[in-house]
Structures are given as structure tokens and as C-alpha cells.
Design a protein around this motif. Structure first.
Motif, PDB file in Angstrom:
ATOM      1  N   GLY A 298     -18.448   7.568 -79.694  1.00  0.00           N
ATOM      2  CA  GLY A 298     -19.496   8.206 -78.755  1.00  0.00           C
ATOM      3  C   GLY A 298     -19.382  10.085 -78.974  1.00  0.00           C
ATOM      4  O   GLY A 298     -18.546  10.583 -79.718  1.00  0.00           O
ATOM      5  N   HIS A 299     -19.603  10.437 -77.586  1.00  0.00           N
ATOM      6  CA  HIS A 299     -18.994  11.852 -76.766  1.00  0.00           C
ATOM      7  C   HIS A 299     -17.536  12.170 -76.989  1.00  0.00           C
ATOM      8  O   HIS A 299     -16.746  11.547 -76.041  1.00  0.00           O
ATOM      9  N   ASN A 300     -17.195  13.505 -77.634  1.00  0.00           N
ATOM     10  CA  ASN A 300     -15.993  13.353 -77.204  1.00  0.00           C
ATOM     11  C   ASN A 300     -15.732  15.061 -77.023  1.00  0.00           C
ATOM     12  O   ASN A 300     -16.293  16.157 -78.348  1.00  0.00           O
ATOM     13  N   THR A 301     -15.021  15.193 -75.684  1.00  0.00           N
ATOM     14  CA  THR A 301     -15.587  16.651 -75.789  1.00  0.00           C
ATOM     15  C   THR A 301     -13.754  17.384 -76.126  1.00  0.00           C
ATOM     16  O   THR A 301     -12.742  16.746 -75.789  1.00  0.00           O
ATOM     17  N   ARG A 302     -13.955  18.938 -76.793  1.00  0.00           N
ATOM     18  CA  ARG A 302     -12.224  19.367 -76.719  1.00  0.00           C
ATOM     19  C   ARG A 302     -12.646  20.866 -75.441  1.00  0.00           C
ATOM     20  O   ARG A 302     -13.357  21.824 -76.296  1.00  0.00           O
ATOM     21  N   GLU A 303     -11.974  20.900 -74.632  1.00  0.00           N
ATOM     22  CA  GLU A 303     -11.217  22.420 -73.823  1.00  0.00           C
ATOM     23  C   GLU A 303     -10.279  22.927 -73.972  1.00  0.00           C
ATOM     24  O   GLU A 303      -9.262  22.678 -73.494  1.00  0.00           O
ATOM     25  N   LEU A 304     -10.069  23.454 -74.935  1.00  0.00           N
ATOM     26  CA  LEU A 304      -8.958  24.272 -75.708  1.00  0.00           C
ATOM     27  C   LEU A 304      -8.776  26.365 -74.096  1.00  0.00           C
ATOM     28  O   LEU A 304      -9.580  26.536 -74.946  1.00  0.00           O
ATOM     29  N   THR A 305      -7.771  26.225 -73.855  1.00  0.00           N
ATOM     30  CA  THR A 305      -7.480  27.567 -72.864  1.00  0.00           C
ATOM     31  C   THR A 305      -6.467  27.861 -73.819  1.00  0.00           C
ATOM     32  O   THR A 305      -4.858  27.680 -73.643  1.00  0.00           O
ATOM     33  N   ILE A 306      -6.079  29.493 -73.844  1.00  0.00           N
ATOM     34  CA  ILE A 306      -5.207  30.212 -74.672  1.00  0.00           C
ATOM     35  C   ILE A 306      -4.948  31.461 -73.322  1.00  0.00           C
ATOM     36  O   ILE A 306      -5.612  32.490 -72.881  1.00  0.00           O
ATOM     37  N   ARG A 307      -3.641  31.571 -73.484  1.00  0.00           N
ATOM     38  CA  ARG A 307      -3.367  32.330 -72.149  1.00  0.00           C
ATOM     39  C   ARG A 307      -1.999  33.379 -73.121  1.00  0.00           C
ATOM     40  O   ARG A 307      -1.303  32.915 -73.315  1.00  0.00           O
ATOM     41  N   GLN A 308      -1.675  34.079 -72.216  1.00  0.00           N
ATOM     42  CA  GLN A 308      -0.538  35.323 -72.395  1.00  0.00           C
ATOM     43  C   GLN A 308       0.074  34.928 -71.965  1.00  0.00           C
ATOM     44  O   GLN A 308       0.531  34.237 -71.248  1.00  0.00           O
ATOM     45  N   GLY A 309       1.479  34.867 -73.315  1.00  0.00           N
ATOM     46  CA  GLY A 309       2.821  34.656 -72.804  1.00  0.00           C
ATOM     47  C   GLY A 309       3.935  34.940 -73.487  1.00  0.00           C
ATOM     48  O   GLY A 309       3.172  35.055 -75.148  1.00  0.00           O
ATOM     49  N   ALA A 310       5.249  34.816 -73.351  1.00  0.00           N
ATOM     50  CA  ALA A 310       5.980  35.090 -74.902  1.00  0.00           C
ATOM     51  C   ALA A 310       6.096  33.974 -75.593  1.00  0.00           C
ATOM     52  O   ALA A 310       5.857  33.011 -75.309  1.00  0.00           O
ATOM     53  N   VAL A 311       6.945  34.032 -76.722  1.00  0.00           N
ATOM     54  CA  VAL A 311       7.554  32.817 -77.441  1.00  0.00           C
ATOM     55  C   VAL A 311       8.350  32.210 -76.617  1.00  0.00           C
ATOM     56  O   VAL A 311       8.645  32.477 -76.397  1.00  0.00           O
ATOM     57  N   GLY A 312       7.805  30.597 -76.751  1.00  0.00           N
ATOM     58  CA  GLY A 312       8.983  29.950 -75.958  1.00  0.00           C
ATOM     59  C   GLY A 312       7.193  29.449 -74.829  1.00  0.00           C
ATOM     60  O   GLY A 312       7.999  28.821 -73.794  1.00  0.00           O
ATOM     61  N   ASP A 313       6.731  30.012 -74.400  1.00  0.00           N
ATOM     62  CA  ASP A 313       6.273  30.018 -73.192  1.00  0.00           C
ATOM     63  C   ASP A 313       4.816  29.555 -73.002  1.00  0.00           C
ATOM     64  O   ASP A 313       4.419  29.308 -74.605  1.00  0.00           O
ATOM     65  N   PRO A 314       4.527  28.351 -72.267  1.00  0.00           N
ATOM     66  CA  PRO A 314       3.743  27.619 -72.708  1.00  0.00           C
ATOM     67  C   PRO A 314       2.088  28.877 -72.386  1.00  0.00           C
ATOM     68  O   PRO A 314       1.717  29.069 -71.627  1.00  0.00           O
ATOM     69  N   VAL A 315       1.467  28.326 -73.056  1.00  0.00           N
ATOM     70  CA  VAL A 315       0.304  29.452 -73.963  1.00  0.00           C
ATOM     71  C   VAL A 315      -0.603  28.842 -74.184  1.00  0.00           C
ATOM     72  O   VAL A 315      -2.487  29.377 -73.969  1.00  0.00           O
ATOM     73  N   LEU A 316      -0.820  27.342 -74.355  1.00  0.00           N
ATOM     74  CA  LEU A 316      -1.900  26.705 -75.100  1.00  0.00           C
ATOM     75  C   LEU A 316      -2.307  25.434 -74.486  1.00  0.00           C
ATOM     76  O   LEU A 316      -0.915  25.113 -73.735  1.00  0.00           O
ATOM     77  N   THR A 317      -3.130  25.703 -73.574  1.00  0.00           N
ATOM     78  CA  THR A 317      -3.501  23.801 -72.697  1.00  0.00           C
ATOM     79  C   THR A 317      -4.959  23.096 -73.743  1.00  0.00           C
ATOM     80  O   THR A 317      -5.776  24.599 -74.345  1.00  0.00           O
ATOM     81  N   LEU A 318      -4.354  22.341 -73.337  1.00  0.00           N
ATOM     82  CA  LEU A 318      -6.062  21.141 -73.602  1.00  0.00           C
ATOM     83  C   LEU A 318      -6.805  20.034 -73.380  1.00  0.00           C
ATOM     84  O   LEU A 318      -5.594  19.490 -72.679  1.00  0.00           O
ATOM     85  N   VAL A 319      -7.924  20.215 -72.449  1.00  0.00           N
ATOM     86  CA  VAL A 319      -8.150  18.671 -72.167  1.00  0.00           C
ATOM     87  C   VAL A 319      -9.266  18.381 -73.371  1.00  0.00           C
ATOM     88  O   VAL A 319     -10.343  18.201 -73.697  1.00  0.00           O
ATOM     89  N   ALA A 320      -9.149  16.976 -73.664  1.00  0.00           N
ATOM     90  CA  ALA A 320      -9.495  15.850 -74.697  1.00  0.00           C
ATOM     91  C   ALA A 320     -10.220  15.149 -73.381  1.00  0.00           C
ATOM     92  O   ALA A 320      -9.957  13.936 -72.762  1.00  0.00           O
ATOM     93  N   ASP A 321     -11.693  14.612 -73.338  1.00  0.00           N
ATOM     94  CA  ASP A 321     -12.347  13.344 -73.100  1.00  0.00           C
ATOM     95  C   ASP A 321     -13.852  13.012 -73.149  1.00  0.00           C
ATOM     96  O   ASP A 321     -14.232  13.580 -74.688  1.00  0.00           O
ATOM     97  N   GLY A 322     -13.671  11.560 -73.096  1.00  0.00           N
ATOM     98  CA  GLY A 322     -14.336  10.531 -73.711  1.00  0.00           C
ATOM     99  C   GLY A 322     -14.654   9.722 -73.284  1.00  0.00           C
ATOM    100  O   GLY A 322     -13.977   9.440 -72.180  1.00  0.00           O
ATOM    101  N   PRO A 323     -15.553   8.718 -74.001  1.00  0.00           N
ATOM    102  CA  PRO A 323     -15.743   7.205 -73.348  1.00  0.00           C
ATOM    103  C   PRO A 323     -14.727   6.280 -73.123  1.00  0.00           C
ATOM    104  O   PRO A 323     -14.176   6.387 -73.744  1.00  0.00           O
ATOM    105  N   GLY A 324     -14.118   6.556 -71.408  1.00  0.00           N
ATOM    106  CA  GLY A 324     -12.619   5.802 -71.432  1.00  0.00           C
ATOM    107  C   GLY A 324     -11.886   6.911 -71.580  1.00  0.00           C
ATOM    108  O   GLY A 324     -10.417   5.786 -71.316  1.00  0.00           O
ATOM    109  N   TYR A 325     -11.538   8.155 -71.360  1.00  0.00           N
ATOM    110  CA  TYR A 325     -10.257   8.661 -71.836  1.00  0.00           C
ATOM    111  C   TYR A 325     -10.418   9.655 -70.941  1.00  0.00           C
ATOM    112  O   TYR A 325     -11.230  10.373 -71.199  1.00  0.00           O
ATOM    113  N   HIS A 326      -9.235  10.183 -70.689  1.00  0.00           N
ATOM    114  CA  HIS A 326      -8.896  11.713 -70.057  1.00  0.00           C
ATOM    115  C   HIS A 326      -7.544  11.853 -70.354  1.00  0.00           C
ATOM    116  O   HIS A 326      -6.912  11.479 -70.334  1.00  0.00           O
ATOM    117  N   CYS A 327      -7.046  13.239 -71.028  1.00  0.00           N
ATOM    118  CA  CYS A 327      -6.381  13.944 -71.725  1.00  0.00           C
ATOM    119  C   CYS A 327      -6.117  15.262 -71.241  1.00  0.00           C
ATOM    120  O   CYS A 327      -6.701  16.093 -71.719  1.00  0.00           O
TER     121      CYS A 327
END
Length: 166
Positions: free
Chosen positions: A73-102
């Protein structure tokens, strides 16, 4: 990049463009975003968030999106990049599709140059419904393409996904 026609299940499980699940099992997304050449990338409007000072080049900051259409089916990805120093969490990803959300998070692995690329460490799963549908991703490299889209490539160079700015 992989040849067109790969399934999300195979790609998200470090596979190639063969449907290893026979089309019956749901995809198992990982934060190592991957797809084949030619997949459509949705268009969007520029981000309205104001970037703060830091090592991540301003052009990378914001929310990016793409979609993968295959036998599941249709599977989407939404990636967000934020400011941060080395070692900081700067990337988040949301993955959605039939029967799942991650949802995933990944840290900046190295200080980028003025124009990138961004070296992103392995991701971890922060939310999974069902949890068994989500698996942590490998380290990736994020670059900006000349047309303004963002390309995220697995560190081994085997698989990639291209996003458009929202």
C-alpha cells in the motif's frame, strides 16, 4: 540506488528489491530510510520554523516528506532535522503505512561542513504500533541535492530515500 519496484518490507529489513515476504507480511520500517529510484516525492511548502545557531547547516533544518507505494500500500515517511551538537538527537523520523506507525530518533555523529553532509548515527525506536513492526536503523548520511531535495543514504551506500521539504 536500488532498481525500481522494491518492496518496503525487503528494503526495511536490509534486503534488496525482492519481496522476501511474498507480499503477505506487513513492512518492517526502520529509520534507515530506503527506496528505489523513481519513487514519487511529494511537494510541500517551506518550513516556517526559524533555525537557531549550531553546526547543522540551515538548509537541512525543517520537515521533509516522501512516500513509498508498493504491494503493501501507501507508506509515508516524515523526517525532521533540528539543530544540535554532535551527540544530540537531531533527526526524527515518522514512518506510517498499512497496519503500522513507527517513530525514530537519531543523533548527529560528526560536525558537518558548511554545506553538509550530515553524518547521522544509528536510530532508535521511540514509538512502535505494533512495536514488532519497527526496527532500529543503521547510520546514514544526509545530503542536499541541487534541486533542493534531501537525500538520505545508508552508510554502506546500498539504499537511499529522497525527501522534499514540507
Amino acid at each position: 540506488m536500488l532498481a525500481a519496484g522494491g518492496s518496503v518490507y525487503a528494503l526495511m529489513n536490509n534486503g534488496g528489491d525482492d519481496d522476501k515476504a511474498g507480499g503477505a507480511a506487513p513492512p518492517t520500517p526502520s529509520a534507515t530510510a530506503r527506496t528505489s529510484a523513481g519513487d514519487p516525492a511529494p511537494t510541500g511548502s517551506p518550513s516556517s520554523s526559524a533555525p537557531s545557531a549550531g553546526p547543522v547547516p540551515t538548509a537541512f533544518l525543517g520537515t521533509w516528506a516522501t512516500a513509498i507505494d508498493n504491494s503493501t500500500g501507501h507508506n509515508t515517511r516524515e523526517l525532521t532535522i533540528r539543530q544540535g551538537a554532535v551527540g544530540d538527537p537531531v533527526l526524527t523520523l515518522v514512518a506510517d503505512g498499512p497496519g503500522y506507525h513507527c517513530e525514530f530518533v537519531a543523533k548527529l555523529a560528526e560536525k558537518p561542513g558548511t554545506g553538509g553532509p550530515l553524518e547521522i548515527g544509528p536510530s532508535t525506536v521511540t514509538t512502535g504500533k505494533p512495536r514488532s513492526s519497527c526496527s532500529a536503523g543503521e547510520a546514514t548520511e544526509v545530503t542536499l541535492l541541487p534541486d533542493g531535495r534531501l537525500k538520505r543514504v545508508r552508510k554502506d551506500g546500498e539504499e537511499s530515500l529522497t525527501y522534499s521539504k514540507r
